[in-house]
Design a protein around this motif. Structure first.
Motif, PDB file in Angstrom:
ATOM      1  N   VAL A  29       0.914  -1.388   0.002  1.00 59.56           N
ATOM      2  CA  VAL A  29      -0.034  -0.117   0.098  1.00 59.56           C
ATOM      3  C   VAL A  29       0.780   1.214  -0.009  1.00 59.56           C
ATOM      4  CG1 VAL A  29      -1.555   1.499   1.408  1.00 59.56           C
ATOM      5  CG2 VAL A  29      -2.197  -1.089   1.082  1.00 59.56           C
ATOM      6  N   LEU A  30       1.969   1.395   0.738  1.00 59.75           N
ATOM      7  CA  LEU A  30       2.921   2.406   0.695  1.00 59.75           C
ATOM      8  C   LEU A  30       3.579   2.576  -0.460  1.00 59.75           C
ATOM      9  CD1 LEU A  30       3.480   4.395   2.940  1.00 59.75           C
ATOM     10  CD2 LEU A  30       5.436   2.792   3.622  1.00 59.75           C
ATOM     11  N   SER A  31       4.081   1.690  -0.810  1.00 61.15           N
ATOM     12  CA  SER A  31       4.773   1.696  -2.189  1.00 61.15           C
ATOM     13  C   SER A  31       3.888   2.016  -3.378  1.00 61.15           C
ATOM     14  CB  SER A  31       5.380   0.272  -2.649  1.00 61.15           C
ATOM     15  OG  SER A  31       4.621  -0.767  -2.666  1.00 61.15           O
ATOM     16  N   ASP A  32       2.923   1.698  -3.458  1.00 60.43           N
ATOM     17  CA  ASP A  32       1.611   1.922  -4.222  1.00 60.43           C
ATOM     18  C   ASP A  32       1.513   3.516  -4.369  1.00 60.43           C
ATOM     19  OD1 ASP A  32       1.586  -0.752  -5.441  1.00 60.43           O
ATOM     20  OD2 ASP A  32      -0.499  -0.823  -4.316  1.00 60.43           O
ATOM     21  N   ASN A  33       1.640   4.269  -3.305  1.00 68.09           N
ATOM     22  CA  ASN A  33       1.395   5.479  -3.019  1.00 68.09           C
ATOM     23  C   ASN A  33       2.602   6.257  -3.343  1.00 68.09           C
ATOM     24  OD1 ASN A  33      -1.631   5.599  -2.778  1.00 68.09           O
ATOM     25  ND2 ASN A  33      -1.302   4.514  -0.928  1.00 68.09           N
ATOM     26  N   GLY A  34       3.755   5.871  -3.460  1.00 66.34           N
ATOM     27  CA  GLY A  34       4.990   6.741  -3.818  1.00 66.34           C
ATOM     28  C   GLY A  34       6.003   6.541  -2.709  1.00 66.34           C
ATOM     29  N   GLY A  35       5.811   5.511  -1.678  1.00 69.19           N
ATOM     30  CA  GLY A  35       6.603   5.757  -0.562  1.00 69.19           C
ATOM     31  C   GLY A  35       7.469   4.266  -0.574  1.00 69.19           C
ATOM     32  N   LYS A  36       8.494   4.015   0.091  1.00 68.26           N
ATOM     33  CA  LYS A  36       9.290   2.597   0.090  1.00 68.26           C
ATOM     34  C   LYS A  36       9.279   2.427   1.689  1.00 68.26           C
ATOM     35  CE  LYS A  36      14.001   4.502  -0.109  1.00 68.26           C
ATOM     36  NZ  LYS A  36      15.211   4.271  -0.964  1.00 68.26           N
ATOM     37  N   ARG A  64       9.989   0.805   9.012  1.00 67.74           N
ATOM     38  CA  ARG A  64      10.844   1.862   8.604  1.00 67.74           C
ATOM     39  C   ARG A  64      10.703   2.383   7.286  1.00 67.74           C
ATOM     40  NH1 ARG A  64      16.233  -0.225  11.739  1.00 67.74           N
ATOM     41  NH2 ARG A  64      15.949   0.266  13.460  1.00 67.74           N
ATOM     42  N   THR A  65      10.047   3.567   7.373  1.00 70.42           N
ATOM     43  CA  THR A  65       9.430   4.051   5.935  1.00 70.42           C
ATOM     44  C   THR A  65      10.028   5.384   5.424  1.00 70.42           C
ATOM     45  OG1 THR A  65       7.448   5.103   6.655  1.00 70.42           O
ATOM     46  CG2 THR A  65       7.586   2.703   6.133  1.00 70.42           C
ATOM     47  N   ALA A  71       0.875   9.186   1.512  1.00 68.26           N
ATOM     48  CA  ALA A  71       1.084   7.791   1.482  1.00 68.26           C
ATOM     49  C   ALA A  71       0.876   7.338   2.963  1.00 68.26           C
ATOM     50  CB  ALA A  71       2.145   7.402   0.699  1.00 68.26           C
ATOM     51  N   VAL A  72       1.537   7.941   3.837  1.00 69.36           N
ATOM     52  CA  VAL A  72       1.610   7.471   5.344  1.00 69.36           C
ATOM     53  C   VAL A  72       0.220   7.715   5.698  1.00 69.36           C
ATOM     54  CG1 VAL A  72       2.411   7.996   7.742  1.00 69.36           C
ATOM     55  CG2 VAL A  72       3.823   7.956   5.572  1.00 69.36           C
ATOM     56  N   HIS A  73      -0.739   8.815   5.373  1.00 67.84           N
ATOM     57  CA  HIS A  73      -2.047   8.928   5.790  1.00 67.84           C
ATOM     58  C   HIS A  73      -3.045   7.664   5.269  1.00 67.84           C
ATOM     59  CE1 HIS A  73      -1.206  12.459   7.967  1.00 67.84           C
ATOM     60  NE2 HIS A  73      -1.094  13.156   6.656  1.00 67.84           N
TER      61      HIS A  73
END
Length: 117
Positions: A29-36, A64-65, A71-73
């Motif tokens: 979910v996080l990576s789909d929204n631009g995070g890693k 740890r992101t 993306a976190v929200h």
């Protein structure tokens, strides 16, 4: 991008593979929204200080992101809606620590503790 640390507790009646699957699910979910996800740890089943939703124990996981705030929200929103997740805590940090978290270190490796007299 800002750096975050997340800890979440899932229900005790999940299996270990299901609890680790939750970590993978929220990582995607996080990576789909631009995070890693920089690092993830599964801490295992631990006894809580007080009951949450009639549960005395829970599966603890740590992430740890490096992700933008939206993306976190979104990940937190989905965690709060998920039936298996009981608690979520997210903090923003200036830098990630190298190596394992304090929970994963052995008692001998922890520094900064004084000897009792």
């Amino acid at each position: 991008m800002p750096l975050y640390e997340h800890v979440f507790i899932s229900r005790q009646d999940l299996s270990n593979s299901q609890a680790e699957g939750l970590v993978e699910h929220f990582s995607t979910v996080l990576s789909d929204n631009g995070g890693k996800v920089v690092d993830s740890e599964y801490w295992g089943v631990k006894t809580m200080a007080y009951k949450i939703n009639k549960n005395r124990k829970g599966h603890y996981a740590f992430l740890r992101t490096d992700a933008p705030a939206p993306a976190v929200h979104e990940m937190e929103r989905l965690m709060r809606l998920h039936d298996d997740v009981m608690r979520v805590m997210t903090i923003r940090v200036d830098a990630h620590d190298d190596g394992p978290s304090v929970q994963m270190q052995k008692r001998d490796e922890r520094d900064g503790r004084r000897e009792r007299r």
